[in-house]
Design a protein around this motif. Structure first.
Motif, PDB file in Angstrom:
ATOM      1  N   LEU A 512       0.842  -1.195   0.000  1.00  0.00           N
ATOM      2  CA  LEU A 512       0.000   0.000   0.000  1.00  0.00           C
ATOM      3  C   LEU A 512       0.882   1.252   0.000  1.00  0.00           C
ATOM      4  CD1 LEU A 512      -2.833   1.136   0.054  1.00  0.00           C
ATOM      5  CD2 LEU A 512      -2.837   0.905   2.560  1.00  0.00           C
ATOM      6  N   GLN A 513       1.959   1.211   0.763  1.00  0.00           N
ATOM      7  CA  GLN A 513       2.936   2.311   0.762  1.00  0.00           C
ATOM      8  C   GLN A 513       3.524   2.508  -0.616  1.00  0.00           C
ATOM      9  OE1 GLN A 513       6.675   2.780  -0.182  1.00  0.00           O
ATOM     10  NE2 GLN A 513       6.671   0.858   0.959  1.00  0.00           N
ATOM     11  N   GLU A 514       3.877   1.388  -1.278  1.00  0.00           N
ATOM     12  CA  GLU A 514       4.450   1.473  -2.620  1.00  0.00           C
ATOM     13  C   GLU A 514       3.454   2.110  -3.595  1.00  0.00           C
ATOM     14  OE1 GLU A 514       7.350   0.735  -3.840  1.00  0.00           O
ATOM     15  OE2 GLU A 514       8.366  -0.602  -2.440  1.00  0.00           O
ATOM     16  N   ALA A 515       2.183   1.746  -3.441  1.00  0.00           N
ATOM     17  CA  ALA A 515       1.158   2.290  -4.348  1.00  0.00           C
ATOM     18  C   ALA A 515       0.986   3.790  -4.148  1.00  0.00           C
ATOM     19  CB  ALA A 515      -0.162   1.555  -4.119  1.00  0.00           C
ATOM     20  N   TYR A 516       0.874   4.220  -2.875  1.00  0.00           N
ATOM     21  CA  TYR A 516       0.726   5.649  -2.608  1.00  0.00           C
ATOM     22  C   TYR A 516       1.945   6.438  -3.106  1.00  0.00           C
ATOM     23  CZ  TYR A 516      -3.440   5.141   0.336  1.00  0.00           C
ATOM     24  OH  TYR A 516      -4.713   4.904   0.789  1.00  0.00           O
ATOM     25  N   LEU A 517       3.133   5.894  -2.857  1.00  0.00           N
ATOM     26  CA  LEU A 517       4.345   6.595  -3.251  1.00  0.00           C
ATOM     27  C   LEU A 517       4.469   6.666  -4.774  1.00  0.00           C
ATOM     28  CD1 LEU A 517       6.687   8.033  -1.851  1.00  0.00           C
ATOM     29  CD2 LEU A 517       7.984   5.893  -1.978  1.00  0.00           C
ATOM     30  N   SER A 518       4.079   5.589  -5.461  1.00  0.00           N
ATOM     31  CA  SER A 518       4.126   5.593  -6.924  1.00  0.00           C
ATOM     32  C   SER A 518       3.171   6.640  -7.492  1.00  0.00           C
ATOM     33  CB  SER A 518       3.770   4.200  -7.461  1.00  0.00           C
ATOM     34  OG  SER A 518       4.732   3.250  -7.076  1.00  0.00           O
ATOM     35  N   ARG A 519       1.991   6.729  -6.900  1.00  0.00           N
ATOM     36  CA  ARG A 519       1.033   7.730  -7.388  1.00  0.00           C
ATOM     37  C   ARG A 519       1.542   9.142  -7.082  1.00  0.00           C
ATOM     38  NH1 ARG A 519      -5.252   7.365  -5.704  1.00  0.00           N
ATOM     39  NH2 ARG A 519      -4.468   8.198  -3.720  1.00  0.00           N
ATOM     40  N   TYR A 520       2.196   9.296  -5.941  1.00  0.00           N
ATOM     41  CA  TYR A 520       2.735  10.623  -5.604  1.00  0.00           C
ATOM     42  C   TYR A 520       3.811  11.046  -6.608  1.00  0.00           C
ATOM     43  CZ  TYR A 520       5.165  14.333  -3.129  1.00  0.00           C
ATOM     44  OH  TYR A 520       5.756  15.536  -2.792  1.00  0.00           O
ATOM     45  N   ARG A 521       4.651  10.108  -7.007  1.00  0.00           N
ATOM     46  CA  ARG A 521       5.721  10.437  -7.949  1.00  0.00           C
ATOM     47  C   ARG A 521       5.158  10.913  -9.295  1.00  0.00           C
ATOM     48  NH1 ARG A 521       8.294   5.141  -6.236  1.00  0.00           N
ATOM     49  NH2 ARG A 521       9.835   5.693  -4.644  1.00  0.00           N
ATOM     50  N   VAL A 522       4.046  10.303  -9.700  1.00  0.00           N
ATOM     51  CA  VAL A 522       3.484  10.616 -11.018  1.00  0.00           C
ATOM     52  C   VAL A 522       2.526  11.799 -10.943  1.00  0.00           C
ATOM     53  CG1 VAL A 522       2.046   9.733 -12.901  1.00  0.00           C
ATOM     54  CG2 VAL A 522       3.781   8.271 -11.832  1.00  0.00           C
ATOM     55  N   GLN A 523       1.614  11.779  -9.965  1.00  0.00           N
ATOM     56  CA  GLN A 523       0.530  12.760  -9.942  1.00  0.00           C
ATOM     57  C   GLN A 523       0.743  13.883  -8.938  1.00  0.00           C
ATOM     58  OE1 GLN A 523      -3.066  10.477  -9.313  1.00  0.00           O
ATOM     59  NE2 GLN A 523      -2.796   9.261 -11.183  1.00  0.00           N
ATOM     60  N   ARG A 524       1.722  13.709  -8.026  1.00  0.00           N
ATOM     61  CA  ARG A 524       2.059  14.725  -7.027  1.00  0.00           C
ATOM     62  C   ARG A 524       0.846  15.128  -6.192  1.00  0.00           C
ATOM     63  NH1 ARG A 524       7.424  15.183  -5.785  1.00  0.00           N
ATOM     64  NH2 ARG A 524       8.483  14.309  -7.595  1.00  0.00           N
ATOM     65  N   LYS A 525       0.027  14.138  -5.837  1.00  0.00           N
ATOM     66  CA  LYS A 525      -1.072  14.405  -4.918  1.00  0.00           C
ATOM     67  C   LYS A 525      -0.497  14.644  -3.526  1.00  0.00           C
ATOM     68  CE  LYS A 525      -5.202  12.144  -6.725  1.00  0.00           C
ATOM     69  NZ  LYS A 525      -6.265  11.164  -6.402  1.00  0.00           N
ATOM     70  N   SER A 526      -0.819  15.764  -2.940  1.00  0.00           N
ATOM     71  CA  SER A 526      -0.210  16.139  -1.660  1.00  0.00           C
ATOM     72  C   SER A 526      -0.553  15.172  -0.539  1.00  0.00           C
ATOM     73  CB  SER A 526      -0.638  17.555  -1.270  1.00  0.00           C
ATOM     74  OG  SER A 526      -2.057  17.617  -1.140  1.00  0.00           O
ATOM     75  N   THR A 527      -1.713  14.500  -0.644  1.00  0.00           N
ATOM     76  CA  THR A 527      -2.121  13.579   0.429  1.00  0.00           C
ATOM     77  C   THR A 527      -1.427  12.231   0.337  1.00  0.00           C
ATOM     78  OG1 THR A 527      -3.998  12.872  -0.936  1.00  0.00           O
ATOM     79  CG2 THR A 527      -4.388  14.640   0.667  1.00  0.00           C
ATOM     80  N   ASP A 528      -0.848  11.905  -0.806  1.00  0.00           N
ATOM     81  CA  ASP A 528      -0.276  10.569  -0.990  1.00  0.00           C
ATOM     82  C   ASP A 528       1.016  10.356  -0.213  1.00  0.00           C
ATOM     83  OD1 ASP A 528      -2.276   9.527  -2.527  1.00  0.00           O
ATOM     84  OD2 ASP A 528      -1.312   9.940  -4.452  1.00  0.00           O
ATOM     85  N   LEU A 529       1.873  11.389  -0.145  1.00  0.00           N
ATOM     86  CA  LEU A 529       3.147  11.220   0.562  1.00  0.00           C
ATOM     87  C   LEU A 529       2.927  10.935   2.047  1.00  0.00           C
ATOM     88  CD1 LEU A 529       6.197  11.121   0.432  1.00  0.00           C
ATOM     89  CD2 LEU A 529       6.247  13.615   0.719  1.00  0.00           C
ATOM     90  N   PRO A 530       2.093  11.693   2.756  1.00  0.00           N
ATOM     91  CA  PRO A 530       1.828  11.340   4.163  1.00  0.00           C
ATOM     92  C   PRO A 530       1.246   9.939   4.333  1.00  0.00           C
ATOM     93  CG  PRO A 530       1.036  13.558   3.694  1.00  0.00           C
ATOM     94  CD  PRO A 530       1.415  12.954   2.376  1.00  0.00           C
ATOM     95  N   LEU A 531       0.378   9.526   3.384  1.00  0.00           N
ATOM     96  CA  LEU A 531      -0.186   8.173   3.460  1.00  0.00           C
ATOM     97  C   LEU A 531       0.901   7.115   3.255  1.00  0.00           C
ATOM     98  CD1 LEU A 531      -3.509   8.696   1.478  1.00  0.00           C
ATOM     99  CD2 LEU A 531      -3.302   8.105   3.908  1.00  0.00           C
ATOM    100  N   ALA A 532       1.814   7.371   2.329  1.00  0.00           N
ATOM    101  CA  ALA A 532       2.929   6.438   2.117  1.00  0.00           C
ATOM    102  C   ALA A 532       3.800   6.355   3.363  1.00  0.00           C
ATOM    103  CB  ALA A 532       3.760   6.894   0.919  1.00  0.00           C
TER     104      ALA A 532
END
Length: 1087
Positions: A512-532
């Motif tokens: 789940l961490q990998e998924a959030y971090l991957s989405r953050y790298r591509v889409q730069r959603k601010s909420t994804d990094l804290p979730l990762a």
């Protein structure tokens, strides 16, 4: 009375009159109770014979046999004789006839029951029950015959239940339980009542299939069998095919139950199958499987250790050619693989692979379980590929898994599992070798496996997060949003399917961490990094997952937090270091601890990276704490077993005694797990873990005491600052993020010295350049200028040491010729910092500029804790004794002859005062054992021989002796508190381990650990033809005031070495002057 299948002699004598009847007619009755007999017992036979036939045998006894009763064949031994009247007219006539209502009812019940058994007429059964119930009703609860009455009634009702003439089994078991309660342990009929109850429970299980009844039956048999000696009737019926053997088979056929009750049952069944029992292998295997399953659900290492132990025994009970051996091999392999996943010990993976290979050889093409062996060997090989990178392993793993899938086509009960496992293998190849076609195939296989897996399958969560992982991989490649959305949803679903402490939650958090971090790298959603980051935290701290996986996740967390400059980086480093400490402490030998420390990619730099992180956040105190906690871990763990307990004695002598005993036991156990016998090594590791738990419990007790709350915990900065009591300590931090130094003063906060033009890349290049320059200088004539070496030392001065000297002089106002300690980390450990020199002239041409050794007296220390321990352990001066150990003719394979050794020994002994009683050990006497004994007996030691640093296994670094080498491990195992000084006139005695440079694992450090307060070592090869000049100058200086009443004092060594290297400048080449370094724990100024 029939009590066994051996003939019994009845002591009763019956006197009959020949005139009363023309022949003898009698019934033979028996009771299975050993206590009081209720009624006349059951009829087992009748005897009708004439007097003549009875008396025919004369004085010889004769045997009468009767029809089978309950599978046994009763018999009676008789002896008849004619008695003539004599004076003894009052002789006893024993004719015990009980004529009472209870006796008649009991006998009538037996008679009706006997008729029912043969005729199967239910009315006769009902009559028997009525008679036995009548007898029971006439006995109060406390009557001694009530148990027999209960048993009679229960037995006939049980037979009726077995024959389906009665349906009520509850009342039967209740009656037997009541009878057993009235016949407690020690009662002669206690075993019989146990047997009857097991019989009822077994039949109830046979008809109802309720597990609780067969479980209880097995428990009762464990109590019964020890009470039935071999050869007795009860033993014969209890161990037969319809007795305990049936219970064992029934239990072994039950589904695997990983609950505490289920495993307790497996232990009971194993107890019923002693060595030699035909069902023991199956009982061992079933226990192993239950322990495996509980381990997978709860993560207790004790379970998987026991599973391996019983699996090894099961395998050992079958010869290599036995058809069932493959099943037990596969089970052993699975346990080993599970332990490897949890503990990360490479020998478990190697053994599992070998075991699976043997199992596969026993399952030729067409064998019904071949697919299992193919699948498990494929799994072991793909794991080995991830550890060692051999492409052949992953290629073979895929081939094996494909064959396993073909052997279990659609409709096969394990088809979904084979689909999943082939997908795992393809996914691994894609991640490591980027074989693009593997990704889509893996996704399709995972989807099909998930479709076939029922919703309540205990391993469905793995299908979910496995599919999530490959969808995330595809998202990073195609950036299709639907893939990453599904990947996140699948991981969340897997978490919902798992209880809070299931070990596999770690992997759900990880993906789940990998998924959030991957989405953050591509889409730069601010909420994804804290979730990762939150899932990094949950994965690395999940308590039931093994340390290796948690450490990998914590390392990745720290690295990603650095990349994205997240505030959690420092927290991640702290968790990394804590996990490492706990993980390494689980290893039971010094060597295995180092192996554990070098397992993880990128872990070697964690201490300095953590310190760098703290420095960049302006938390210098924490930087000092982190670098101290993380580096020197091997020494700090070992030193825990040598912690002085003097302060504790005044508080709790009992805890001091307990900890001292545990310390000795742990120390003795450290080497046991190194056995090549894996079973023996497992037992040793289990014992070590048991002792460690006791140690932890004792330490926890001590920390509850006032003033001991920090006992054996990492030291705080305030505690560590004690190391700088006699002068500043400079910690050199070489991190990929920054290179700098921390100057720890006698009081106050640390000072930070940044090296703006030094990066880790520059430092590595500088390290390599020094190695080349030293090698080049060795081939030059003494009078030639060492231009390359001088230029490198100039860089060290300008870029590293000069900024530090500025802080010492201006910030700390440290006087010249004061003492400083250098504490290098990482690549700084391979650079001669003490020899920093500008090699420039003063601006007024008045002479050369000062170098570092002109300004300060330098020593090295491996850690701050080492300095502190030495200060605490310094005792009153002891009577000095000096030994010079030399070996110029080392044993085979230990190096060439050293021709100058004997001359060096003579020189040294001539310089040592007579009060030190100098002795020499050389030639054939300079053996491994001789050297160890000399180290134990003397306070000062001079060693002249070959020194060899083993870069592959630093604990095998050694001094060359006449027979076998004296290794670093040999030295570390010594405890020599009275030792003071050692001069190591040998090569490479202070060069650390390339794999773990922060550990400073070298010969000089080993001598320090064993008790030497002050050590002179070498950074590279020593030329013994010129080293004698340094040796002479050193000893002359250190002993110069003894004629005036002074004493030998190892605290003078640092200044003496500083003086020696200065006065031999014209005699000794530069590289041979700076090769010697002083690793000192104490200091005393020479005036």
């Amino acid at each position: 009375m029939v009590s066994s299948n051996e003939a019994e002699v009845l002591g009763d004598v019956m006197t009959l009159s020949l005139r009363d009847a023309p022949k003898l007619s009698m019934e033979i009755r028996s009771s299975y109770e050993l206590g009081r007999m209720l009624g006349s017992g059951e009829v087992v036979g009748k005897l009708e014979t004439s007097w003549d036939e009875l008396l025919h045998p004369g004085d010889e006894p004769f045997e009468l046999s009767f029809p089978s009763v309950c599978g046994d064949h009763p018999s009676l031994m008789l002896k008849a004789a004619v008695l003539h009247p004599c004076d003894d007219q009052d002789g006893a006539l024993f004719d015990s006839i009980v004529d009472c209502e209870i006796g008649r009812d009991t006998d009538a019940g037996h008679a009706r029951f006997a008729q029912y058994v043969t005729s199967k007429t239910v009315s006769q059964l009902n009559d028997a029950v009525e008679h036995f119930q009548s007898v029971l009703d006439q006995y109060p609860v406390d009557h001694p015959d009530r148990a027999a009455a209960l048993t009679n009634l229960a037995w006939v009702r049980l037979i009726g239940y077995i024959r389906k003439d009665f349906q009520d089994i509850d009342s039967v078991t209740s009656l037997f339980r009541d009878a057993l309660a009235l016949r407690p342990q020690g009662h002669p009929d206690h075993p019989l009542s146990l047997y009857y109850l097991t019989k009822a429970l077994t039949w109830r299980y046979l008809k109802e299939g309720t597990a609780v009844h067969i479980h209880e039956s097995a428990q009762l048999y464990c109590k019964l069998l020890p009470l039935c000696p071999e050869g007795t009737y009860l033993r014969g019926i209890a161990v037969g095919a319809n007795g305990v053997d049936y219970v064992i088979r029934a239990c072994n056929n039950r589904p695997t139950d990983a609950s505490d009750e289920g495993i307790h049952l497996r232990r009971i069944v194993l107890q019923l199958c002693p060595p030699g029992h035909q069902n023991r292998p199956d009982a061992l295997n079933k226990l192993s499987r239950a322990l495996q399953l509980r381990f997978q659900q709860c993560g207790s290492i004790d379970d998987i250790d026991e599973s391996i132990r019983v699996s090894r025994e099961a395998v050992s009970l079958y010869p290599e050619e036995h058809t069932s051996r493959a099943t037990y091999l596969n089970n052993l392999g699975l346990s080993l693989r599970l332990r490897f996943d949890h503990q990360g010990r490479s020998h478990d993976l190697d053994e599992a692979t070998c075991v699976y290979e043997e199992a596969l050889r026993m399952c030729p093409v067409g064998h019904e379980t071949r697919y299992k062996s193919l699948n498990r060997l494929g799994g072991a090989l793909h794991v080995r590929f991830t550890q060692r990178g051999d492409v052949d392993d992953i290629s073979k793993a895929i081939s094996l898994c494909r064959e396993a899938l073909m052997s279990s086509p659609p409709g096969h009960p394990d088809h979904d599992t084979m689909l999943n496992n082939l997908a795992v293998t393809l996914n691994i190849r894609y991640d490591n070798l980027d074989v693009s076609e593997d990704l889509d195939e893996a996704i399709n296989l995972y989807r099909e496996s998930l479709r076939l897996t029922r919703l309540d399958h205990p391993e469905r969560h793995r299908n979910l997060y496995n599919l999530s992982s490959v969808l995330r991989s595809r998202f990073t490649k195609t950036q299709k949003n639907e893939d990453i959305e599904e990947a996140i949803r699948l991981c969340q679903e897997s978490l919902e399917a798992l209880p809070s402490l299931h070990p596999d939650r770690h992997f759900s958090y990880m993906w789940l961490q990998e998924a959030y971090l991957s989405r953050y790298r591509v889409q730069r959603k601010s909420t994804d990094l804290p979730l990762a980051i939150e899932n990094f935290r949950l994965a690395s701290q999940h308590p039931t997952e093994g340390f290796p996986e948690r450490i990998k996740e914590a390392i990745d967390w720290a690295r990603q937090a650095e990349v994205y400059q997240h505030e959690s980086a420092l927290e991640a480093y702290q968790i990394c270091l804590e996990l490492f400490d706990n993980y390494v402490m689980t290893r039971s030998s010094i060597i295995s601890r180092r192996e554990a420390a070098t397992t993880f990619h990128g872990a070697q730099s964690l201490p300095v990276d953590a310190a760098s992180c703290a420095i960049r956040r302006d938390n210098l105190r924490q930087a000092v704490e982190l670098v101290e906690q993380g580096r020197g871990q091997q020494w700090s763990l070992a030193s825990r077993l040598r912690t002085p307990l003097d302060d504790l004695e005044s508080t709790s002598l009992e805890l001091v005694r307990k900890l001292s005993e545990l310390r000795k036991s742990l120390s003795d156990a450290q080497g046991s797990a190194a056995s090549t016998d894996r079973a023996a090594a497992d037992r040793a590791a289990t014992e070590y873990r048991r002792l460690t738990r006791q140690w932890d419990a004792a330490v926890a007790q001590i920390r509850n005491l006032r003033a001991f709350s920090r006992f054996l915990l990492p030291l705080s900065y305030n505690d560590l600052q004690a190391a700088a009591r006699h002068g500043p300590v400079i910690i050199f931090v070489a991190s990929q993020y920054s290179c700098s130094a921390l100057v720890i003063p006698t009081s106050g906060d640390p000072h930070h010295v940044h090296f703006p033009r030094i990066t880790l890349t520059h430092l590595k290049r500088l390290k390599g350049d020094f190695a080349k320059a030293i090698k080049h200088s060795a081939g030059m004539r003494p009078e030639e200028k060492r231009k390359d070496l001088r230029e490198l030392l100039r860089v060290v001065w300008d870029e590293i040491m000069l900024p530090i000297v500025d802080v010492l002089e201006r910030g700390l106002t440290l006087q010249r010729r004061s003492r400083i300690w250098l504490c290098p980390t990482a690549d700084f450990t391979s650079i001669p910092l003490h020899a920093a020199n500008s090699f420039r002239m003063n601006a007024d041409d008045s002479g050369p500029e000062y170098c570092l050794e002109d300004i300060y007296i330098c020593s090295y220390t491996p850690t701050l804790s080492a300095l502190i321990r030495a200060q605490q352990s310094m005792e009153e001066p002891v009577l000095p004794s000096f030994v010079a150990i030399g070996q110029g003719q080392p044993g085979v394979g230990q190096g060439k002859a050293l021709l100058a050794v004997d001359d060096e020994l003579d020189l040294v002994c001539s310089l040592v005062p007579a009060t030190a009683n100098p002795t020499t050990i050389s030639g054939d006497n300079a053996t491994r054992a001789g050297a160890l004994e000399a180290l134990q007996r003397n306070t000062w030691v001079h060693l002249a021989c070959h020194g060899k640093q083993d870069h592959e296994q630093p604990y095998n670094s050694h001094f060359a002796m006449r027979d076998t080498p004296l290794t670093l491990l040999d030295i570390m195992e010594q405890d020599i508190p009275h030792a003071e000084f050692a001069f190591l006139s040998a090569c490479h005695t202070a060069v650390g381990d390339e794999e773990t440079p922060d550990e400073v694992i070298h010969l000089a450090a080993g001598l320090q650990f064993s008790g030497f307060k002050s050590v002179i070592g070498t950074l590279w090869e020593v030329d013994d033809s010129v080293a004698k000049h340094v040796v002479t100058a050193f000893y002359e200086k250190v002993f110069e005031d003894l004629e005036d009443g002074g004493v030998m004092d190892c605290r003078k060594a640092a200044q003496a070495l500083n003086h020696a290297t200065y006065v031999v400048k014209r005699k000794v080449p530069l590289e041979q002057r700076i090769v010697f370094i002083h690793i000192d724990l104490l200091y005393k100024l020479l005036l």
